[in-house]
Design a protein around this motif. Structure first.
Motif, PDB file in Angstrom:
ATOM      1  N   GLY A   1      34.971  36.433  34.501  1.00 14.86           N
ATOM      2  CA  GLY A   1      35.936  36.156  35.558  1.00 14.86           C
ATOM      3  C   GLY A   1      36.762  37.364  35.980  1.00 14.86           C
ATOM      4  N   LYS A   2      36.341  38.559  35.556  1.00 20.66           N
ATOM      5  CA  LYS A   2      37.126  39.767  35.893  1.00 20.66           C
ATOM      6  C   LYS A   2      36.930  40.172  37.356  1.00 20.66           C
TER       7      LYS A   2
ATOM      8  N   ASP B   1      42.958  33.824  32.203  1.00 21.99           N
ATOM      9  CA  ASP B   1      42.328  35.106  32.567  1.00 21.99           C
ATOM     10  C   ASP B   1      43.375  36.099  33.051  1.00 21.99           C
TER      11      ASP B   1
ATOM     12  N   GLY C   1      40.299  38.125  44.235  1.00 24.63           N
ATOM     13  CA  GLY C   1      41.374  37.192  44.558  1.00 24.63           C
ATOM     14  C   GLY C   1      40.914  35.745  44.557  1.00 24.63           C
ATOM     15  N   VAL C   2      39.860  35.459  43.798  1.00 22.11           N
ATOM     16  CA  VAL C   2      39.363  34.083  43.712  1.00 22.11           C
ATOM     17  C   VAL C   2      40.346  33.270  42.887  1.00 22.11           C
ATOM     18  N   TYR C   3      40.743  32.098  43.371  1.00 20.23           N
ATOM     19  CA  TYR C   3      41.620  31.296  42.539  1.00 20.23           C
ATOM     20  C   TYR C   3      41.133  29.867  42.361  1.00 20.23           C
TER      21      TYR C   3
ATOM     22  N   ARG D   1      45.716  41.328  45.149  1.00 21.25           N
ATOM     23  CA  ARG D   1      44.622  40.366  45.079  1.00 21.25           C
ATOM     24  C   ARG D   1      44.990  38.988  45.611  1.00 21.25           C
ATOM     25  N   TYR D   2      46.212  38.565  45.332  1.00 25.68           N
ATOM     26  CA  TYR D   2      46.583  37.187  45.690  1.00 25.68           C
ATOM     27  C   TYR D   2      47.709  37.109  46.717  1.00 25.68           C
TER      28      TYR D   2
ATOM     29  N   LEU E   1      42.969  40.361  50.999  1.00 26.23           N
ATOM     30  CA  LEU E   1      41.784  41.232  50.944  1.00 26.23           C
ATOM     31  C   LEU E   1      40.989  41.231  52.244  1.00 26.23           C
TER      32      LEU E   1
ATOM     33  N   LEU F   1      41.983  30.067  34.891  1.00 22.75           N
ATOM     34  CA  LEU F   1      42.310  31.274  35.658  1.00 22.75           C
ATOM     35  C   LEU F   1      43.636  31.868  35.183  1.00 22.75           C
TER      36      LEU F   1
ATOM     37  N   ALA G   1      36.074  38.201  39.693  1.00 18.29           N
ATOM     38  CA  ALA G   1      36.704  37.145  40.498  1.00 18.29           C
ATOM     39  C   ALA G   1      38.178  37.470  40.732  1.00 18.29           C
ATOM     40  N   ILE G   2      38.838  38.013  39.731  1.00 14.01           N
ATOM     41  CA  ILE G   2      40.248  38.386  39.896  1.00 14.01           C
ATOM     42  C   ILE G   2      40.370  39.488  40.947  1.00 14.01           C
ATOM     43  N   ASP G   3      39.452  40.477  40.892  1.00 16.43           N
ATOM     44  CA  ASP G   3      39.480  41.550  41.892  1.00 16.43           C
ATOM     45  C   ASP G   3      39.242  41.002  43.290  1.00 16.43           C
TER      46      ASP G   3
ATOM     47  N   THR H   1      47.995  30.538  40.711  1.00 21.83           N
ATOM     48  CA  THR H   1      47.562  30.150  42.056  1.00 21.83           C
ATOM     49  C   THR H   1      46.796  28.830  42.077  1.00 21.83           C
ATOM     50  N   VAL H   2      46.218  28.434  40.963  1.00 19.88           N
ATOM     51  CA  VAL H   2      45.452  27.179  40.950  1.00 19.88           C
ATOM     52  C   VAL H   2      46.387  25.977  40.854  1.00 19.88           C
TER      53      VAL H   2
END
Lengths: 146, 179
Positions: free
Chosen positions: B127-128, A77, B134-136, A102-103, B35, A74, B130-132, A60-61
């Motif tokens: 960063g786990k 990750d 939906g941070v990108y 999530r995305y 979300l 990311l 953050a994934i939940d 996504t980045v």
């Protein structure tokens, strides 16, 4: 005679050199590919599933790369997360829906067939039909003209 | 006559598609979060100033708050910082920092240098969470209501317009919580 023999030998050794070079390139490419994914896979099947998932999930980045291609933190990750879920014995479906929750559908390089993606999936077929109809028209007309 | 107009019509349709595509190009880069309208995922994260105190989802529910994802490595976070400071001063609800994939010493130095406008910070080093969420990319700014539901997300730096929008939304959430 000697000249011909000489050139024949030259061709062979050149071919050998090219093959050797290709071999080196192939080995280097293999080393590069494995340097990106140093995950301790349990089996070849798991490695293939991981590869397939990473290739069809979008980073996504860095938006025009897949998770498999990207060096972004990311993406790494998310690859870790995919590997963790594979090791937990989760199915490909579960892993894909984890990402979609999530995305959004955006992370899928192959979006599902729903209302607003109908044009995307059906578009080529519609264009093909239009083309066929046009072709039939043109052919008929030319026949008449003959 | 009509026959000649067909290619023209096709051409104009293509031009129309191109213009529409160009106009939405900026928006298409932004990934709409699925979300929004969903409850905040569960987590347990240490603080930045107080790394021994863990904060969980349930500790935050009850009052609405702004969750601002940042990192000392994030250039755009520096750009939005003046507006984040204003949010910290002027918004009627809590402003929580979400320090993402950052070294603690770097984060603390950054705050010392630019100013710490947040009410508190949570640290997601791995960063786990953050994934939940939906941070990108940083910065991202979430608005969460008093029931713990994610109501809004802004992706990218906060500027003057976004600041106004966030203020309006924060006030709405605040009065919703009060009623």
């Amino acid at each position: 005679m000697i000249g011909i023999q000489g050139s024949g030998f030259g061709f062979r050794s050149r071919l050998r050199a090219i093959l050797a070079l290709l071999g080196v390139v192939w080995l280097a490419a293999g080393a590069l590919a494995s340097a990106i994914e140093p995950y301790p896979f349990e089996s070849e099947v798991q490695r293939k599933r991981f590869q397939a998932l990473a290739e069809e999930l979008r980073c996504t980045v860095c938006q025009n790369q897949s998770l498999a291609d990207s060096d972004a933190p990311l993406a790494s990750d998310l690859r870790d997360e995919v590997f963790r879920m594979l090791s937990d014995g989760r199915s490909d479906m579960e892993i894909r829906s984890f990402m979609v929750e999530r995305y959004g559908n955006y992370v899928l390089y192959r979006p599902p067939v729903v209302g607003h993606t109908l044009l995307l999936w059906g578009g080529p077929l519609v264009l093909l039909l239009v083309g066929l109809v046009a072709a039939v028209f043109v052919i008929r007309k030319r026949r008449k003209a003959l | 006559m009509i026959r000649m107009l067909i290619p023209l019509a096709v051409f104009l349709a293509l031009v129309g598609l191109l213009i529409a595509g160009l106009q939405t190009a900026e928006n298409r880069k932004l990934v709409q979060s699925p979300l929004i309208g969903k409850p905040l995922p569960g987590f347990s994260l240490p603080g930045l100033h107080d790394p021994d105190t863990m904060t969980g989802r349930d500790d935050l529910i009850g009052e609405p708050f702004i969750l601002n994802v940042w990192g000392s490595w994030c250039w755009a976070c520096r750009a939005e910082h003046p507006f984040i400071e204003r949010l910290g001063r002027e918004a009627p609800i809590e402003l929580i920092g979400f320090n993402w994939k950052d070294e603690r010493s770097d984060a603390l130095r950054w705050l010392e240098q630019f100013g710490d406008a947040w009410d508190r910070h949570l640290v997601d080093y791995e960063g786990k969470v953050a994934i939940d969420l939906g941070v990108y990319g940083a910065p991202e700014t979430f608005l969460v209501d008093h029931e713990g539901v994610i109501r809004h997300k802004h992706i990218g730096p906060v500027d003057a317009n976004v600041f106004q929008d966030l203020m309006r939304r924060a006030m709405a959430l605040n009065s919703e919580a009060g009623s």
